[in-house]
Each structure stands twice: as structure tokens, then as C-alpha cells.
Design an enzyme around this catalytic site. Structure first.
Site, PDB file in Angstrom:
ATOM      1  N   ARG A  98       0.837  -1.191   0.000  1.00  0.00           N
ATOM      2  CA  ARG A  98       0.000   0.000   0.000  1.00  0.00           C
ATOM      3  C   ARG A  98       0.881   1.254   0.000  1.00  0.00           C
ATOM      4  NH1 ARG A  98      -5.029   1.760  -1.223  1.00  0.00           N
ATOM      5  NH2 ARG A  98      -6.122   2.808   0.463  1.00  0.00           N
ATOM      6  N   THR A 373      -9.814   0.382 -10.236  1.00  0.00           N
ATOM      7  CA  THR A 373      -8.648  -0.211  -9.594  1.00  0.00           C
ATOM      8  C   THR A 373      -8.484  -1.423 -10.470  1.00  0.00           C
ATOM      9  OG1 THR A 373      -9.083   0.644  -7.412  1.00  0.00           O
ATOM     10  CG2 THR A 373      -8.054  -1.505  -7.450  1.00  0.00           C
ATOM     11  N   THR A 391      -3.961  -0.518  -7.374  1.00  0.00           N
ATOM     12  CA  THR A 391      -4.735   0.674  -7.726  1.00  0.00           C
ATOM     13  C   THR A 391      -3.901   1.935  -7.771  1.00  0.00           C
ATOM     14  OG1 THR A 391      -6.736   1.899  -7.133  1.00  0.00           O
ATOM     15  CG2 THR A 391      -5.343   1.229  -5.320  1.00  0.00           C
ATOM     16  N   ASN A 393      -6.032   4.459  -7.213  1.00  0.00           N
ATOM     17  CA  ASN A 393      -7.234   4.990  -6.584  1.00  0.00           C
ATOM     18  C   ASN A 393      -8.221   5.423  -7.659  1.00  0.00           C
ATOM     19  OD1 ASN A 393      -8.956   5.458  -4.513  1.00  0.00           O
ATOM     20  ND2 ASN A 393      -8.199   7.496  -4.031  1.00  0.00           N
ATOM     21  N   ASP A 415      -7.756   8.376   0.354  1.00  0.00           N
ATOM     22  CA  ASP A 415      -8.306   7.284   1.173  1.00  0.00           C
ATOM     23  C   ASP A 415      -8.100   7.509   2.672  1.00  0.00           C
ATOM     24  OD1 ASP A 415      -9.484   5.801  -0.787  1.00  0.00           O
ATOM     25  OD2 ASP A 415      -7.890   4.322  -0.968  1.00  0.00           O
ATOM     26  N   SER A 444      -7.855   0.875   3.155  1.00  0.00           N
ATOM     27  CA  SER A 444      -8.277   0.448   1.823  1.00  0.00           C
ATOM     28  C   SER A 444      -9.490  -0.473   1.938  1.00  0.00           C
ATOM     29  CB  SER A 444      -7.127  -0.324   1.180  1.00  0.00           C
ATOM     30  OG  SER A 444      -7.551  -0.924  -0.024  1.00  0.00           O
ATOM     31  N   SER A 445     -10.193  -0.608   0.828  1.00  0.00           N
ATOM     32  CA  SER A 445     -11.270  -1.611   0.758  1.00  0.00           C
ATOM     33  C   SER A 445     -10.842  -2.828  -0.053  1.00  0.00           C
ATOM     34  CB  SER A 445     -12.503  -1.013   0.068  1.00  0.00           C
ATOM     35  OG  SER A 445     -13.016   0.024   0.828  1.00  0.00           O
ATOM     36  N   GLY A 465     -13.389  -1.206  -7.300  1.00  0.00           N
ATOM     37  CA  GLY A 465     -14.696  -0.626  -7.006  1.00  0.00           C
ATOM     38  C   GLY A 465     -14.810   0.133  -5.701  1.00  0.00           C
TER      39      GLY A 465
HETATM   40  O1  DON Z   1      -7.938   1.199  -1.619  1.00  0.00           O
HETATM   41  C1  DON Z   1      -9.098   1.463  -1.871  1.00  0.00           C
HETATM   42  O2  DON Z   1     -10.032   1.007  -1.275  1.00  0.00           O
HETATM   43  C2  DON Z   1      -9.386   2.385  -3.025  1.00  0.00           C
HETATM   44  N1  DON Z   1      -8.257   3.215  -3.284  1.00  0.00           N
HETATM   45  C3  DON Z   1      -9.760   1.556  -4.193  1.00  0.00           C
HETATM   46  C4  DON Z   1     -10.150   2.399  -5.343  1.00  0.00           C
HETATM   47  C5  DON Z   1     -10.912   1.685  -6.338  1.00  0.00           C
HETATM   48  O3  DON Z   1     -11.234   0.544  -6.225  1.00  0.00           O
HETATM   49  C6  DON Z   1     -11.252   2.535  -7.470  1.00  0.00           C
HETATM   50  N2  DON Z   1     -12.174   1.975  -8.304  1.00  0.00           N
HETATM   51  N3  DON Z   1     -12.602   1.108  -8.643  1.00  0.00           N
END
Ligand code: DON
Length: 563
Positions: A98, A373, A391, A393, A415, A444-445, A465
Site C-alpha cells: 500500500r 482499480t 490501484t 485509486n 483514502d 483500503s477496501s 470498485g
Molecule cells: O484502496 C481502496 O479502497 C481504493 N483506493 C480503491 C479504489 C478503487 O477501487 C477505485 N475503483 N474502482
């Protein structure tokens, strides 16, 4: 007789049609190996490494760098990500690469003098960039588990960057959409700016990126974090008012972490631990699902969507309060994934009425950035598996292309929690555990996940996503385990999503009928439509031991191939 034979022909035609449909719903099949990624060129490049005897870690190197060339909106060397792995002897591990806040970052850096969050400051341009982690991550994976020569694995991406490739209609449309941002974020004209507009089939040649990749080929991690490329990044930062220094780059390290594990109906779920919230949240959701027999309700039926929304609301409220970088705050992972805690947490769900999300944090966002991402899944002939989500982002990250080096930098700083209660670009809220601090990783997700059944590999799952990553992975797993879907069907199936705040169910076009949505509204839910939710790229080990790749080709250019 004549009549009978024509009836027979009609029957044959109908049954062929039905078979055709059934066949379309099964993804690419392989007996030994499978690669699924967001772009056919990246999938094929990774598969070629497996054909030559490489393992998943070797193939991940090639796939990753190829995505940085052919899928510039999310494939990257200027971003970060997470890998969840399972080796053929059952060892599991996860790697955190990350991005980190620069040394000169501070808690209120995105607030004005009155304490208001300055719109866009954490999203567009140099000030939004976190210290990239991708090259360190892919290098570390290869150092520990790779078997083929690093340089040979990076070379295919250099070749495509140098010789060029034809962009897809989807890529052209996305590039065109962002022209204004590219112009705003850059002090010169990087290749992405095209006054005539991009169209499908245009050839993209990236000689600067090819040169950058050749430094990485020749010097590994140091080819990015030290020397010419590091110097180019630091200069770019100085020109554009960004914070990343050579010291930030030199001190970046990917970190091995212990995966979070849970169970769902006799399956073991292995997923990403903090600083991603994905694994913890996924395991909580699966516990809620099992407790309330979610899988007994038909796919996307009203009781199923309601129950999912209620479970997801509770989990996202926990995420907002507790998740953060474990190197900076105590994250109560063990409690959050414990059955004791979740039994109480999910005990008050009313099957016929929506709960209003508590007004703990205020604020709604109008803009939800498109879903970009990228995730790739690989299984090799030795039985190793890897799930990587990576990603920048937002689409093309901060939109800054490093001059002379030809790659996009992330806007991952968004984030972090810019201010308690302030939503990020996905409308998602986090608390003080996710406040900005030098060298801290933002929540992060991302949810790269591996599922085992009876001690053997069963599924490799993941998606882009934003917050919908967690709920898309959740639904994909349930689609296979409870609804007996093929991998492809589980990927293609329409999704819904709730993230506590904003208090609404996002419904993908075609997921629910108008009358279903009316009924959900009567139960107290707010509904908002989205054209796409998730873009899962997954692999299933079928009951007869074959590999099925489910690529999300209905939502993108994603492609699965195996052998
Ligand atoms: O880490 C994360 O959760 C976000 N930066 C992820 C971004 C993302 O998935 C963008 N689109 N789909």
C-alpha cells in the site's frame, strides 16, 4: 411425418439455443493453469510465463507490469496494492504494498484555515500522491517465491510499451473523459492529452515508460526507488507542489502481514488484513450471512437484498470507526472477526424494516468516481494461487504523469480521513484511526481473497470498485457457494451495495425490477442506481478439479485464459 420432422428441427434449434446460453455462462476452462485480468494482453503475457514453466509469482510480475502499460487507468507502477497468496503446500500469506503518506504529510493537510476540507486537493494533482508501493511489492513477491529471471519477466511489458498497442474502445472513452483533468494536473503535455480525441484502435507507444521499466528490469526495486526514476519523481513533485522526497522513496518497504481468516459454510476464507479493511469486513459479512441464512433466499430477491444491506450497513459502520494502519493504531481485528462479537452485532436485524444509518458522521458526496482499480487472479500448474488487487485509486490516479518517466502517480491520499466525518471520493467515511500521519498507510477496501474447501484451493476472488469491492467479493462468494453459480455467472451476476453512509442501497442496472425497488423503499431503504458495480476477475476450482476463469467481460475488457 413431415410435420413431425419439422417439430423435431424446431426442438433441436431451441435446445441448441439453450445449450449455447449455458455454454456462454461458463468461463474459460483450464486443466492446469489460469490467468484472469482486466486486459487480454496482460492475461496472455502472464499465461505465457506459466507455459514456460514459471509459477504464479513469476506470472504476477509479467501481468503486473503489462497492466501498467496496457491498462494505464489502474494498472500501475505509481500506485500500490495487496497480494493474498496460497502455495501448493497450503501456506498462506499476504503482502502489503500500500502507498504511504510522505514524511512531510500532516493531519490537516487537506483542510483550509477554517478547518474545511479543500475540494479536490486530495484527489487531483501532485499534492494528492502517496509514496508508491507497487514496484517494491512485486519485487518482494519475486524475491521470496519467484523462480524465473526477473529481467525476463519484466521484458514483455517493455516490448509492448516500446512497440505500442492498440487501445480498446473502453480505454479511448475513459481517456477522453479525463482530458480536462490531464491538462489541469500536468505542466506539460503527456501522451494522454489528445486534442483530436482518442478512438478504439489508436496505437499507443510509451517510450518513456519503456525506459523506466528497463531501469526496473536491470536494477529491480532500486531501479524505481533510487537513481534516475526516483530523481524524476522527486523533481516532478517539486514542480507541482507535491510532498514526496527521495528519502520517502528510498525508505519505502512492502510488508508481509498475517492474513485474516474466517469461515463460511465449511469453507475457509483467507483475505487481506489491515491496512485494508477488506478482509475483516468480508469475514464479518459472511458471518452475518450465515447467521441469517442469507443464502436460503433466492439471488437478488427482496429478502436477500434487504438482509445484505442491513449486514453491510453494520459492517461499514465498524469499518469507519475501527480500521486504520496497524502500525499506527491498535486495530481490534480479532474482536471484529470473532463470532462472539458478530453474533451480538447482527442480532437485531429486522427482516422487514430498514434501520436508519446512525447520524454519527454527517456528509454526503455528490460525485462517485468511476470504478477503477484492478484485480488479477492466477493459478499455476504447481497448484499455487495468487490474488492481487492494485490501484492508483481514481481513474489514472492523480492524473499526474511523471515527466520523462511516463507513468501515472496515484491519488491514494484521498483514502485517508481528511477530517473526521468528511467522506472520501467514494462517499466513505473513516475515523481517527485513519487520520493522516507521516509514513502511515491509508485504509483500503481492497479484498484479494482465497477460499479453501476441505484444505484444498477452491476460489481466487477480487475486484476494483472502492467500497463496493468488499460487497462485490461478498456476493461473488455467496453466488458460488449458495446459488451454485459457475464462476462466470457469479462474476456477471448483477450486484447491489450498502456502505452505511451515505444511507442508500446502490443497485446495479438490471439487478432488481422496479417493483422490487418500490418494495425495498416501502421497507425504509433509499435506492440509487449505478450502471456498473464491481469488475471481478476470479478463478474457481470445479468439482472435477478443473479451473474455471470468470472474467468480467460484461463490465470491461477483462479476459480469462487457461491451459
Ligand atoms: O484502496 C481502496 O479502497 C481504493 N483506493 C480503491 C479504489 C478503487 O477501487 C477505485 N475503483 N474502482
Amino acid at each position: 411425418m413431415k410435420k413431425l420432422s419439422s417439430i423435431f428441427i424446431i426442438f433441436l434449434l431451441i435446445s441448441c439455443q439453450v445449450n449455447e446460453e449455458v455454454r456462454e455462462q461458463v468461463g474459460a476452462m483450464g486443466d492446469e493453469a489460469m490467468v484472469v485480468s482486466a486486459h487480454p494482453i496482460a492475461t496472455k503475457a502472464g499465461l505465457e510465463i506459466l507455459r514456460k514453466g514459471g509459477n504464479v509469482f513469476d506470472a504476477a510480475v509479467t501481468t503486473h507490469f503489462m497492466l501498467a502499460v496496457v491498462y494505464p487507468r489502474a494498472g500501475n507502477i505509481g500506485g500500490g496494492g495487496f497480494a493474498v497468496i496460497r502455495t501448493n503446500d497450503g501456506e498462506t500469506a499476504c503482502l502489503d504494498f500500500r502507498e504511504k503518506a510522505p514524511l512531510r504529510a500532516s493531519e490537516k493537510m487537506y483542510q483550509d484555515q477554517n478547518g474545511e476540507v479543500i475540494p479536490q486537493k486530495s484527489q487531483l494533482g501532485h499534492y494528492a500522491v502517496g509514496v508508491p508501493g507497487s514496484v517494491a511489492g512485486i519485487w518482494e513477491l519475486h524475491q521470496k517465491y519467484g523462480t524465473k529471471d526477473w529481467g525476463l519477466l519484466v521484458q514483455p511489458a517493455i516490448d509492448v510499451a516500446f512497440d505500442g498497442f492498440a487501445i480498446t474502445a473502453d480505454e479511448a472513452a475513459t481517456l477522453n473523459e479525463k482530458q480536462g483533468d490531464f491538462i489541469a494536473a500536468n505542466h506539460y503535455r503527456p501522451w494522454v492529452i489528445n486534442d483530436d480525441g482518442w478512438k478504439a484502435g489508436d496505437l499507443v507507444i510509451q517510450k518513456q515508460l519503456a525506459a523506466t521499466l528497463s531501469f526496473i528490469r536491470d536494477s529491480g526495486k532500486d531501479g524505481f526507488y533510487k537513481g534516475i526514476v526516483a530523481d524524476q519523481i522527486a523533481k516532478e513533485m517539486l514542480r507541482g507542489g507535491g510532498l514526496i522526497s527521495e528519502q520517502d522513496l528510498e525508505s519505502y518497504e512492502a510488508k508481509w502481514r498475517t492474513p485474516v481468516t474466517g469461515s463460511y459454510k465449511g469453507h475457509k476464507v483467507i483475505s487481506m488484513s489491515p491496512p485494508s479493511s477488506g478482509g475483516v469486513a468480508l469475514i464479518q459479512m459472511l458471518q452475518g450471512a450465515e447467521m441469517h441464512s442469507l443464502g436460503d433466499h433466492p439471488h437478488n430477491s427482496i429478502p436477500a437484498v434487504h438482509l445484505m444491506a442491513e449486514i453491510e450497513r453494520l459492517v461499514f459502520a465498524d469499518r469507519a470507526r475501527h480500521l486504520g494502519d496497524p502500525d499506527f493504531a491498535d486495530i481490534p481485528v480479532a474482536t471484529l472477526i470473532s463470532t462472539d462479537y458478530n453474533t451480538i452485532r447482527f442480532s437485531n436485524i429486522n427482516p422487514s424494516k430498514a434501520t436508519a444509518s446512525q447520524e454519527v458522521f454527517a456528509g454526503e458526496v455528490e460525485l462517485v468516481e468511476s470504478m477503477e482499480t484492478t484485480h488479477y487472479s492466477i493459478v499455476d500448474p504447481f497448484g499455487n494461487a495468487i490474488a492481487i488487487t492494485t490501484t492508483l485509486n481514481g481513474n489514472y490516479g492523480s492524473k499526474v504523469v511523471v515527466e520523462g518517466a511516463g507513468f501515472f502517480l496515484n491519488n491514494e491520499m484521498d483514502d485517508f480521513s481528511s477530517k473526521p466525518g468528511a467522506p472520501d471520493m467514494f462517499g466513505s467515511i473513516t475515523g481517527k484511526n485513519n487520520a493522516i500521519a507521516p509514513q502511515k498507510r491509508m485504509v483500503s477496501s481492497m479484498t484479494p481473497t482465497i477460499v479453501e474447501k476441505d484444505g484444498a484451493l477452491k476460489m481466487v476472488v477480487g475486484t476494483p470498485g472502492g467500497p463496493t469491492i468488499i460487497t462485490s467479493v461478498f456476493q461473488t462468494i455467496i453466488n458460488v457457494i449458495d446459488h451454485d453459480m459457475s464462476m462466470q455467472d457469479a462474476v456477471t451476476a448483477k450486484k447491489t451495495h450498502h456502505q452505511w453512509q451515505p444511507d442508500r442501497i446502490l443497485v446495479e442496472e438490471g439487478a432488481l425490477t422496479t417493483s422490487q425497488m418500490d418494495e425495498l423503499k416501502d421497507m425504509g431503504h433509499n435506492i440509487e442506481m449505478r450502471d456498473k458495480i464491481g469488475r471481478t476477475d476470479c478463478i474457481l476450482v470445479t468439482n472435477d478439479g478443473r479451473l474455471e476463469g470468470g472474467a468480467d467481460y460484461t463490465r470491461g475488457d477483462d479476459y480469462a485464459e487457461g491451459f
